[in-house]
Design a protein around this motif. Structure first.
Motif, PDB file in Angstrom:
ATOM      1  N   VAL A  28       0.850  -1.181   0.000  1.00 52.01           N
ATOM      2  CA  VAL A  28       0.000   0.000   0.000  1.00 52.01           C
ATOM      3  C   VAL A  28       0.893   1.240   0.000  1.00 52.01           C
ATOM      4  CG1 VAL A  28      -1.766   1.255   1.255  1.00 52.01           C
ATOM      5  CG2 VAL A  28      -1.812  -1.237   1.208  1.00 52.01           C
ATOM      6  N   SER A  29       0.878   1.966  -1.118  1.00 54.92           N
ATOM      7  CA  SER A  29       1.767   3.114  -1.280  1.00 54.92           C
ATOM      8  C   SER A  29       0.956   4.398  -1.381  1.00 54.92           C
ATOM      9  CB  SER A  29       2.612   2.931  -2.550  1.00 54.92           C
ATOM     10  OG  SER A  29       1.773   2.941  -3.692  1.00 54.92           O
ATOM     11  N   SER A  30       1.678   5.512  -1.539  1.00 49.63           N
ATOM     12  CA  SER A  30       0.993   6.796  -1.625  1.00 49.63           C
ATOM     13  C   SER A  30       0.206   6.936  -2.928  1.00 49.63           C
ATOM     14  CB  SER A  30       2.008   7.936  -1.506  1.00 49.63           C
ATOM     15  OG  SER A  30       2.974   7.832  -2.539  1.00 49.63           O
ATOM     16  N   GLN A  31       0.612   6.216  -3.972  1.00 52.68           N
ATOM     17  CA  GLN A  31      -0.122   6.181  -5.236  1.00 52.68           C
ATOM     18  C   GLN A  31      -0.407   4.715  -5.551  1.00 52.68           C
ATOM     19  OE1 GLN A  31      -1.372   8.675  -6.877  1.00 52.68           O
ATOM     20  NE2 GLN A  31      -0.449  10.266  -5.610  1.00 52.68           N
ATOM     21  N   PRO A  32      -1.504   4.182  -5.033  1.00 53.31           N
ATOM     22  CA  PRO A  32      -1.696   2.734  -5.025  1.00 53.31           C
ATOM     23  C   PRO A  32      -1.878   2.087  -6.380  1.00 53.31           C
ATOM     24  CG  PRO A  32      -3.672   3.871  -4.253  1.00 53.31           C
ATOM     25  CD  PRO A  32      -2.602   4.891  -4.365  1.00 53.31           C
ATOM     26  N   TYR A  33      -2.209   2.863  -7.435  1.00 54.49           N
ATOM     27  CA  TYR A  33      -2.485   2.245  -8.732  1.00 54.49           C
ATOM     28  C   TYR A  33      -1.489   2.646  -9.802  1.00 54.49           C
ATOM     29  CZ  TYR A  33      -6.767   1.987  -6.046  1.00 54.49           C
ATOM     30  OH  TYR A  33      -7.663   1.782  -5.035  1.00 54.49           O
ATOM     31  N   ALA A  34      -0.434   3.392  -9.434  1.00 52.48           N
ATOM     32  CA  ALA A  34       0.480   3.958 -10.423  1.00 52.48           C
ATOM     33  C   ALA A  34       1.553   2.970 -10.840  1.00 52.48           C
ATOM     34  CB  ALA A  34       1.126   5.223  -9.868  1.00 52.48           C
TER      35      ALA A  34
END
Length: 428
Positions: A410-416
């Motif tokens: 789980v990152s700051s831009q989850p779909y990038a």
């Protein structure tokens, strides 16, 4: 010998099965494996999350199997949601009772129930909006019946992304039904990645959005639209969905089956559908290479924003990391992290954009595929490189990078997975 359980007693036991809503139950694998209990509850339809085959054959129960689907924040749940919520909706409309289960009845099954209830509520709002004359435009996948007063009146409803952003599908929809399911299933522990995907599902209109003239979202499971050149839905939430789907496909197979069409192909599909007037508007909304002015992508190929406010506003399960599924997932994360570290040690650069200022996250587009292909001696190879530098297809100038594994946790831009340096492109 004790008497068999009654439907009321089972519904009060959150560790066995729980009555979430009229005709909708959540349970674990033990519940789904108990035919006597299913008969007691009057179950007619079963949704199996993470199972490839029905537990019982012979046609007694109708099954929808979501496989492969691990209880992993990086697993692609949202691709199943339009189809499975439609399956539940149809079963309820026909007077059936539905059991949604996974292994523990905590994450995957509860997430599916939240998605169904969001879709159901959104449809109810759209029906009310249409009857009041304030409805917008677009179409539901199929009519639904949720109460006696709606029978025979539902028909087709038109909904677009503008209606979602304008308040028909507001941000409280997820929190409302998340809290509702949690109140009925105290053991609920939806993993954080699935909660984010539920928010994405909401932004996409809960599977009720279609493109103009009724063309369905061609990148979702179960699509029946098959023109010569498929024309996916143009919206930032749908771009996020397609980008996330590409990342999931890469992790599973090392390749990606479908990229978003290049602008030329998309324009051709637009003309073939009798919408040539849309082309002029599209051109004014396209990003070009700053150096050679080549059209690269449309503004709706840019991913939907995900801010710190979005992160804090969505519901979170404090119990998930301590649940059985959460512990198993964290162990998988640790294993993949070790593999990722070994790949980095072999020279795979995982930070290719560097300190170049602001970046724009876009979905993978067809012209990028040639650059992403893994150098191979065999002709026709489709395996892609994990990451690399993204160049303008005409002038060869570096404009960004891609990394199919940067959203593995789980990152700051989850779909990038594709990042374009904003100073290298412009909109005209």
């Amino acid at each position: 010998m004790s008497s068999p359980p009654t439907a009321a007693s089972v519904a009060r036991n959150p560790n066995y099965s729980s009555l979430i809503h009229s005709q909708l139950y959540v349970g674990d694998l033990a519940t789904a494996s108990d035919a006597a209990l299913l008969d007691t509850l009057g179950i007619t339809h079963v949704v199996s999350c993470g199972f490839a085959r029905p537990l019982y054959c012979g046609g007694k129960y109708k099954y929808a199997c979501l496989d492969p689907l691990q209880d992993d924040p990086a697993a692609n749940l949202v691709r199943y949601l339009p189809r499975v919520t439609g399956f539940i909706e149809k079963a309820v409309d026909q007077g059936g009772a539905v059991l949604v289960h996974c292994v523990y009845g905590q994450s995957r099954s509860c997430a599916v129930c939240v998605a169904f209830l969001m879709r159901r509520e959104l449809r109810r709002k759209l029906l009310a909006s249409r009857r009041s004359g304030a409805g917008g435009k677009t179409a539901l996948h199929r009519p639904g019946k949720f109460s006696e007063e709606d029978k025979g009146k539902e028909g087709k409803i038109i909904i677009g992304v503008v209606d979602i952003e304008g308040g028909v599908c507001d941000m409280d929809l997820l929190r409302q039904w998340y809290n509702f399911v949690e109140s009925r299933r105290v053991a609920m522990a939806i993993n954080p990645g699935f909660v984010r995907q539920l928010e994405l599902f909401r932004r996409m209109g809960c599977g009720l959005v279609r493109t103009s003239k009724g063309a369905e979202e061609s990148n979702q499971e179960g699509s029946s639209n098959n023109p010569i050149v498929k024309r996916p839905t143009m919206s930032r939430p749908h771009a996020s969905f397609r980008s996330f789907k590409c990342c999931c496909e890469y992790r599973e197979s090392g390749t990606v089956a479908r990229f978003f069409p290049s602008l030329a192909e998309y324009a051709s599909a637009t003309i073939s559908k009798g919408e040539g007037g849309r082309l002029k508007e599209m051109i004014t909304e396209c990003y070009r290479c700053f150096q050679c002015q080549t059209y690269l992508f449309h503004r709706d190929n840019v991913l939907d924003g995900w801010t710190k406010k979005d992160e804090t506003s969505i519901p979170q399960s404090e119990y998930w990391s301590n649940s059985a599924g959460g512990r198993e997932c964290i162990a998988r994360w640790q294993h993949r992290s070790k593999v990722r570290s070994r790949s980095s040690a072999k020279g795979h650069n995982t930070a290719l954009v560097g300190n170049c200022g602001k970046v724009i996250h876009v979905e993978p587009i067809k012209w990028m595929r040639e650059q992403m292909l893994l150098p191979s001696l065999s002709a026709g190879a489709t395996e892609l490189q994990c990451n690399g530098r993204l160049l303008c297809p005409v002038c060869g100038r570096k404009i960004g990078s891609w990394d199919f594994l940067q959203n593995e946790t789980v990152s700051s831009q989850p779909y990038a997975c594709v990042s374009v340096i904003s100073s290298k492109v412009e909109v005209r």
